[in-house]
Scaffold this active site. Structure first.
Site, PDB file in Angstrom:
ATOM      1  N   TYR A 142      53.127  23.562  40.576  1.00  0.00           N
ATOM      2  CA  TYR A 142      53.788  24.234  38.837  1.00  0.00           C
ATOM      3  C   TYR A 142      54.576  24.034  38.466  1.00  0.00           C
ATOM      4  CZ  TYR A 142      49.826  26.430  41.931  1.00  0.00           C
ATOM      5  OH  TYR A 142      48.850  27.715  42.970  1.00  0.00           O
ATOM      6  N   SER A 171      42.918  33.351  42.361  1.00  0.00           N
ATOM      7  CA  SER A 171      42.240  34.075  41.366  1.00  0.00           C
ATOM      8  C   SER A 171      41.481  34.846  41.511  1.00  0.00           C
ATOM      9  CB  SER A 171      41.579  32.602  40.663  1.00  0.00           C
ATOM     10  OG  SER A 171      42.640  31.817  39.880  1.00  0.00           O
ATOM     11  N   PRO A 172      42.257  36.311  42.396  1.00  0.00           N
ATOM     12  CA  PRO A 172      41.748  37.265  42.290  1.00  0.00           C
ATOM     13  C   PRO A 172      40.424  38.449  41.242  1.00  0.00           C
ATOM     14  CG  PRO A 172      43.242  38.018  42.954  1.00  0.00           C
ATOM     15  CD  PRO A 172      43.305  36.084  42.788  1.00  0.00           C
ATOM     16  N   LEU A 173      41.630  37.733  40.410  1.00  0.00           N
ATOM     17  CA  LEU A 173      40.946  38.802  38.871  1.00  0.00           C
ATOM     18  C   LEU A 173      40.453  37.844  38.343  1.00  0.00           C
ATOM     19  CD1 LEU A 173      44.438  40.556  38.913  1.00  0.00           C
ATOM     20  CD2 LEU A 173      42.583  41.316  39.329  1.00  0.00           C
ATOM     21  N   GLY A 209      41.859  37.051  35.094  1.00  0.00           N
ATOM     22  CA  GLY A 209      41.752  37.656  33.822  1.00  0.00           C
ATOM     23  C   GLY A 209      40.722  38.110  34.314  1.00  0.00           C
TER      24      GLY A 209
HETATM   25  N1  LIG Z   1      44.799  27.266  44.927  1.00  0.00           N
HETATM   26  C1  LIG Z   1      45.080  26.979  44.057  1.00  0.00           C
HETATM   27  O1  LIG Z   1      44.109  25.768  44.152  1.00  0.00           O
HETATM   28  C2  LIG Z   1      44.919  27.821  42.917  1.00  0.00           C
HETATM   29  C3  LIG Z   1      44.731  27.676  41.752  1.00  0.00           C
HETATM   30  C4  LIG Z   1      44.843  28.606  41.153  1.00  0.00           C
HETATM   31  C5  LIG Z   1      45.694  29.538  42.189  1.00  0.00           C
HETATM   32  N2  LIG Z   1      46.527  30.077  42.455  1.00  0.00           N
HETATM   33  C6  LIG Z   1      46.817  30.803  43.068  1.00  0.00           C
HETATM   34  O2  LIG Z   1      47.114  32.511  42.749  1.00  0.00           O
HETATM   35  C7  LIG Z   1      47.655  32.977  41.649  1.00  0.00           C
HETATM   36  C8  LIG Z   1      46.108  33.845  41.512  1.00  0.00           C
HETATM   37  O3  LIG Z   1      45.583  33.469  40.361  1.00  0.00           O
HETATM   38  P1  LIG Z   1      45.471  33.407  39.396  1.00  0.00           P
HETATM   39  O4  LIG Z   1      46.715  33.525  38.333  1.00  0.00           O
HETATM   40  O5  LIG Z   1      44.464  31.725  38.419  1.00  0.00           O
HETATM   41  O6  LIG Z   1      44.532  34.541  38.289  1.00  0.00           O
HETATM   42  P2  LIG Z   1      44.342  35.868  38.936  1.00  0.00           P
HETATM   43  O7  LIG Z   1      45.515  36.593  39.279  1.00  0.00           O
HETATM   44  O8  LIG Z   1      42.529  36.058  39.621  1.00  0.00           O
HETATM   45  O9  LIG Z   1      44.484  36.013  37.437  1.00  0.00           O
HETATM   46  C9  LIG Z   1      45.706  36.362  36.266  1.00  0.00           C
HETATM   47  C10 LIG Z   1      45.391  36.673  35.219  1.00  0.00           C
HETATM   48  O10 LIG Z   1      45.035  38.293  34.836  1.00  0.00           O
HETATM   49  C11 LIG Z   1      45.739  38.500  34.135  1.00  0.00           C
HETATM   50  N3  LIG Z   1      46.131  39.905  34.637  1.00  0.00           N
HETATM   51  C12 LIG Z   1      46.532  40.180  35.543  1.00  0.00           C
HETATM   52  N4  LIG Z   1      47.105  41.468  36.530  1.00  0.00           N
HETATM   53  C13 LIG Z   1      46.671  42.196  35.355  1.00  0.00           C
HETATM   54  C14 LIG Z   1      46.450  43.446  35.291  1.00  0.00           C
HETATM   55  N5  LIG Z   1      46.346  44.864  35.886  1.00  0.00           N
HETATM   56  N6  LIG Z   1      45.794  43.693  33.903  1.00  0.00           N
HETATM   57  C15 LIG Z   1      45.397  43.191  32.709  1.00  0.00           C
HETATM   58  N7  LIG Z   1      45.230  41.753  33.013  1.00  0.00           N
HETATM   59  C16 LIG Z   1      45.960  41.592  34.276  1.00  0.00           C
HETATM   60  C17 LIG Z   1      46.497  37.848  34.263  1.00  0.00           C
HETATM   61  O11 LIG Z   1      47.925  38.176  32.858  1.00  0.00           O
HETATM   62  P3  LIG Z   1      49.182  38.821  32.065  1.00  0.00           P
HETATM   63  O12 LIG Z   1      50.153  38.071  32.691  1.00  0.00           O
HETATM   64  O13 LIG Z   1      48.818  39.337  30.647  1.00  0.00           O
HETATM   65  O14 LIG Z   1      49.132  39.660  33.322  1.00  0.00           O
HETATM   66  C18 LIG Z   1      46.825  36.629  33.773  1.00  0.00           C
HETATM   67  O15 LIG Z   1      45.969  35.420  32.462  1.00  0.00           O
HETATM   68  C19 LIG Z   1      48.121  31.953  40.918  1.00  0.00           C
HETATM   69  O16 LIG Z   1      49.153  32.340  40.639  1.00  0.00           O
HETATM   70  C20 LIG Z   1      48.714  31.126  42.114  1.00  0.00           C
HETATM   71  O17 LIG Z   1      49.304  31.321  42.927  1.00  0.00           O
HETATM   72  C21 LIG Z   1      45.797  29.178  43.938  1.00  0.00           C
END
Ligand SMILES: NC(=O)c1ccc[n+]([C@@H]2O[C@H](COP(=O)([O-])OP(=O)(O)OC[C@H]3O[C@@H](n4cnc5c(N)ncnc54)[C@H](OP(=O)(O)O)[C@@H]3O)[C@@H](O)[C@H]2O)c1
Length: 329
Positions: free
Chosen positions: A55, A201-203, A206
């Site tokens: 990252y 990416s539980p959301l 986004g």
């Molecule tokens: N192992 C792997 O290969 C892998 C791959 C991807 C991710 N990950 C891990 O998973 C974590 C989370 O995944 P992710 O960031 O990809 O996806 P996510 O948590 O599903 O979604 C993040 C997105 O949702 C928005 N968001 C979050 N909370 C919100 C809310 N309450 N209301 C409105 N929008 C909201 C964020 O924007 P804002 O910033 O504007 O809130 C961002 O654009 C990463 O930080 C990482 O640690 C691991």
């Protein structure tokens, strides 16, 4: 916040994904804001931080080192190795033992800590038998550099092979209403071997918050631009699902994002979601999802509404799909 077991640790039922502060979704917040947010995450009760050597090509680990290492005993620190930037600046997957040892030293230095609690192999390098990579990580546990091992985006078969070489404490893969692959076999395999499943990416990156209505406005560098589900062809059909989804959130008296996280928590007690955000209000909203209980009726309505038959497009593009090792429907 309620607690869940993560391998040998106890952590908040909702962890904090740090990726977007340095990587993936366009330019993250500036350093001062990121440091403040990470401390607010701790204050809000998140006791699991998830980062990776990949990252920001080291930036994210350095940021955590600066922001929260003075509070080291308040959280479980998870990072990942085996996917990084090579000398030419290109992303590379490499699981050879000597490479993993070197990345671990780099992670420890950037994080400013003596030991990483949970260290994942970010991707299985298909050129290297999984036993070799996991054996090298087991040696790092014995050397006191890391405390527990995890794997990311692996099939149930690979997980079992790896676990026979060294105990695997956690599997981290994409899981949400719109990405159900773990339900084929990996969730069950985790139960069987006693590993925790960490949902990234539980959301739905986004989508499930209802806030991402125009992906064509995302920054040019945003990785979602290359993901078929967010394409001009597919996203409108996916967005249409959110009308009914919004009604279900209302019935459950929570926001759409909270509904997505509460669904994961209710679906399986062995799951820990790690949403990411760069926004304080979103952080607080997400942390409160752990208080939401969903009725059986709501669980069934969600299951029927958003699933592999109703979502349009693959979760990754063709090149990224080749890099992963999960079962497909
Ligand atoms: N192992 C792997 O290969 C892998 C791959 C991807 C991710 N990950 C891990 O998973 C974590 C989370 O995944 P992710 O960031 O990809 O996806 P996510 O948590 O599903 O979604 C993040 C997105 O949702 C928005 N968001 C979050 N909370 C919100 C809310 N309450 N209301 C409105 N929008 C909201 C964020 O924007 P804002 O910033 O504007 O809130 C961002 O654009 C990463 O930080 C990482 O640690 C691991």
């Amino acid at each position: 916040m309620q607690q869940r077991a993560l391998g040998p640790f106890n952590v908040s039922a909702i962890g904090f994904g740090c990726m977007s502060l340095s990587h993936g979704y366009g330019p993250g917040p500036d350093e001062e804001d990121s440091i403040r947010l990470l401390n607010q995450a701790l204050d809000a009760g998140h006791t699991l931080f998830d980062t990776a050597a990949l990252y920001g090509f080291g930036h994210n680990e350095m940021l955590l080192g600066k922001a929260v290492m003075h509070r080291r005993d308040e959280f479980v620190l998870a990072s990942k190795c085996g996917m990084f930037r090579d000398a030419a600046g290109k992303r590379e997957i490499n699981g050879r033992p000597e490479v993993l040892r070197k990345i671990c030293e780099d992670s420890l230095r950037r994080l400013g800590t003596d030991v990483i609690d949970l260290y994942y192999l970010h991707r299985w390098d298909k050129q290297v038998p999984i036993e070799e990579s996991v054996g090298a990580l087991g040696d790092l546990v014995r050397a006191g550099k890391i405390r527990a091992l995890g794997l990311s985006e692996v099939s149930a078969d690979t997980l079992r092979k790896a676990h026979a070489e060294y105990p695997i404490s956690a599997v981290q893969s994409e899981y949400s209403l719109w990405t159900r692959e773990p339900e084929i076999a990996v969730l069950q395999a985790c139960q069987t071997i006693g590993a925790t499943f960490v949902a990234f990416s539980p959301l739905a990156r986004g989508f499930l918050t209802g806030c991402l209505t125009a992906p064509q406005q995302l920054a040019d560098t945003d990785i979602r631009r290359n993901m078929p589900r967010f394409s001009e062809d597919n996203y409108p059909a996916n967005l249409a699902l959110l009308h009914e989804y919004g009604r279900i959130a209302k019935a459950a008296q929570c926001s759409m994002g909270q509904l997505a996280l509460a669904w994961l928590l209710a679906r399986d007690e062995n799951v820990i979601p790690i949403p990411g955000t760069s926004n304080r209000d979103h952080l607080i909203e997400n942390s409160r999802s752990a208080e939401i209980a969903l009725s059986q009726d709501i669980m069934e309505r969600l299951d029927e509404l958003i699933n592999r038959h109703t979502v349009r497009g693959e979760r990754y593009n063709a090149a990224s799909l080749l890099e992963i090792d999960t079962e497909s429907f």
